[in-house]
Structures are given as C-alpha cells and as structure tokens.
Design a protein around this motif. Sequence first.
Motif, PDB file in Angstrom:
ATOM      1  N   ALA A 159       0.826  -1.203   0.000  1.00 28.23           N
ATOM      2  CA  ALA A 159       0.000   0.000   0.000  1.00 28.23           C
ATOM      3  C   ALA A 159       0.864   1.258   0.000  1.00 28.23           C
ATOM      4  N   ILE A 160       1.961   1.217   0.755  1.00 27.52           N
ATOM      5  CA  ILE A 160       2.883   2.359   0.791  1.00 27.52           C
ATOM      6  C   ILE A 160       3.551   2.545  -0.572  1.00 27.52           C
ATOM      7  N   ARG A 161       3.859   1.425  -1.228  1.00 30.77           N
ATOM      8  CA  ARG A 161       4.457   1.516  -2.561  1.00 30.77           C
ATOM      9  C   ARG A 161       3.509   2.220  -3.530  1.00 30.77           C
ATOM     10  N   GLY A 162       2.229   1.869  -3.478  1.00 30.65           N
ATOM     11  CA  GLY A 162       1.257   2.546  -4.328  1.00 30.65           C
ATOM     12  C   GLY A 162       1.118   4.017  -3.975  1.00 30.65           C
ATOM     13  N   PHE A 163       1.140   4.322  -2.690  1.00 33.36           N
ATOM     14  CA  PHE A 163       1.049   5.714  -2.224  1.00 33.36           C
ATOM     15  C   PHE A 163       2.229   6.534  -2.740  1.00 33.36           C
ATOM     16  N   LEU A 164       3.449   6.015  -2.573  1.00 32.17           N
ATOM     17  CA  LEU A 164       4.636   6.746  -3.012  1.00 32.17           C
ATOM     18  C   LEU A 164       4.661   6.893  -4.534  1.00 32.17           C
ATOM     19  N   SER A 165       4.262   5.828  -5.226  1.00 31.49           N
ATOM     20  CA  SER A 165       4.253   5.880  -6.686  1.00 31.49           C
ATOM     21  C   SER A 165       3.283   6.943  -7.199  1.00 31.49           C
ATOM     22  N   ALA A 166       2.134   7.056  -6.513  1.00 34.23           N
ATOM     23  CA  ALA A 166       1.147   8.070  -6.908  1.00 34.23           C
ATOM     24  C   ALA A 166       1.670   9.482  -6.726  1.00 34.23           C
ATOM     25  N   HIS A 167       2.686   9.619  -5.860  1.00 37.74           N
ATOM     26  CA  HIS A 167       3.292  10.931  -5.625  1.00 37.74           C
ATOM     27  C   HIS A 167       4.636  11.085  -6.338  1.00 37.74           C
TER      28      HIS A 167
END
Length: 418
Positions: free
Chosen positions: A384-392
């Motif tokens: 989930a953190i990977r998706g969050f960081l990727s979105a930013h």
Amino acid sequence: MTEEFHRIRRLPPYVFAEVNKAKAAARARGEDIIDLGMGNPDSPTPPHIVKKLIETVADPRSHRYSVSRGIPGLRKALAGYYERRFDVKLDPETEVIATLGSKEGLANLAAAITSPGDTILVPNPSYPIHQFGFIIAGASVRSIPAYPGEDMLRALDRAVRHSVPKPTALIVNFPSNPTAFLADLDFYKELVAFARREEIFILSDLAYSEIYFGDLVPPSILAVPGAKDIAVEFTSLSKTYSMAGWRMGFAAGNPRLVSALTRIKSYLDYGAFTPIQVAAVAALSGPQDCVAEIRALYKERRDVLLRGLHAAGWEVPSPEGSMFAWAPIPEKFRDMGSVAFSKLLLQEAGVAVAPGLGFGEYGEGFVRIGLVENTQRLRQATRAIRGFLSAHGIAPKSGAPASAQPAEPSAFEENTAS
C-alpha cells in the motif's frame, strides 16, 4: 473557574490525537487500517505464564490486597534475572521494587525526587513519559542528543556548566523508543563516571533489553562498577514476554531511589493483582525459549518491513533493537511535517504510523513504525505504501536494501556538536 489547572497547562496538546482521531474515523467507515503506530505487542503471552495466572487466580486468598513493592518471590525473581543476564547482584529487599509497568514507575519516581524548578536532562526525541513525568512533577527539562556518543557526553557537560539550577537527574533509554539506538557498556562507563563526578542521578529505561537483532546484546547500566551509587534502572515484562496489558515492571539499583519510589507508592497503590505477580515469577524464572522466539519474530518482521519499504522507494535505517523502525520522512513530504505526513499516509495508504513530533521537537522529520503486525499484514502495508509513493512520483527501487546502519544524527546532534 475557566482556567486550566496548573499541571495540565504544562502539558501540550497530545500530538498523536489527530492521527488517532483520523484512524478511528476511517475504521468507523469500515476501512481496513493497518496500525503500526502503537507499540502494542500482538503475539500471545507464552502459555506457561498464562497457566500460572489461571492456577493462582483460582485461589480465593489471592484476591486480597497485594504488596505495593512486590511480593518477595517476585523481587527475588527479578534479582535472579539480573544475575543471570547481566552478572549484576541485587538485594531484593533494598534494591528492587515491582511497578505497574515501567511507565508508572518512572512517573512516580519523578514525583518522589523532584522539587519545582529542578532541571532534568532528557534525550530528544524520547518516549513521552521520560520528559513529561518530570514536567508534571514541576521540573524544567533540558534536551540532550539522543544518540549514545560524544555529542551526548559533550551536551551533558555543557548542561552541568550552564544550567541553573544544576541538573539533578538524567534519563537514558537504550534500546531506545523511538529511535532504536543501542548503547554499549563502554558508553555506560563514561556516563556513570560523569554522573558520579557531578552527583547526578541516572534513570535508565531498559524496557527493550531482550529485543535486539545484531551482535550487540544490550547491557545494563548497573553492570558498571559504582553505578548503583547513582543509578536506578526500569525494566518491564511487556515486550520481553508479550505481557503489555498485564502492567508488570520493575525498578532496580540505587537503594535511596528505590526507597523513595517504595515510599511514594505505598500511598498510591497496593501493587499489581497477586496472580499477575505470581505469573510474573513464572515468566522470569521459567523456560526462556519464549524470549528467543519473540526476538526472532520481531527480527523477521523487521526484515520484511525494510525490504518492502526499500522496494517501495523509501529508505529506512535498519534498527538493531527495539520493536520500532525510526523512519526519515521521504524528501518529497519533508516540508509538511510528521503529523500531516502521518495523516496523509493513513488517508491514502490505510497505514497508521506515529508522527515523530510526538517524541519531541527533534523527532520532527521522522515517523515511528511499529513491528506490531504479522508478516502478511506488513507485506500488505508495504504494498500500500508503494502505491502511495508511486502516486506521488516516487519510483520503486530494485535490488536489496543497504546494510543495517543507525539512523543519521538528527538536526539536534548537528546543532549541538561543539
């Protein structure tokens, strides 16, 4: 009648409250929140300890008032632990007292030994009770660097020379919460020599003594010759045996400090429920395989978490002790501060962490991540953190994470080095 009470006015707004409120609201909406914010062990208490509790609680005589300073067998068991683990001999009658967890002991000892206006030296960042126990008691707190090295020793020397009144006590906590720093016996020797020379008490918080992952096995400050002249040490069964809710801890060391805590507790409580104390004897004196198993559990979780964060593009130093990772906020989010970042991570990734500001002003720029979920949930969190960081706009990384290194000294260490 509208003014806040004096001691309440000295307490700032609870930094964690905003994140906790957002977390509760998300759960109320039915969202799955992976909570890595609180240092609350999730693994069960070992069966032989639970069995002893059940056995003892079945005896109606155990339901009476207990002993505030701990039943004799429990104090002897703690002394036995210290001799086996640290090669430190303790007198169970004069150098050991049971507490309702280490937090209660620290707060009540602060009340026992503090006069209004006293100066107390506390690492920054640190566990909140380390400073606020003394602030509640009327003291002024002077911050010192949290890393156990020359910067801390130099800051201590400056504090003695420039504080009015002269400091009366120093708090240390290794393995530390939240930074996960460890200290070795050589550092403690320098610390004890300093404190004896300056006639300053040391209060050592050793709650994470059995949660370590590398070659450095956390020592006790009481192993230093002469330490008991000026030091008392707090330990806890909460993390070692997954007994956080049982509220069982200890203070050991300097007889004068132990006596002061004993006296003030005699006015405040009747001690822990006797069956809990008897079960604590079983924990300290019984099979210790469970301690190694709990340690291995946290190590596995640490490795899973750090591999996942590295793959997500978030470089976090590998802790060598405690049940926390002290994570620098990714550069892209640094300016928003730890509270806003924690709320954003909760909102967009469904992962709760503790904002570093809650541990002192020099905790800003970091978040504390607890190893308090199983490996499946930790992998879910890092995805989930990977998706969050990727979105930013933060790209995932390939390859293994860098070898374990302590966190870089904070701005506090950089600004106070002479």
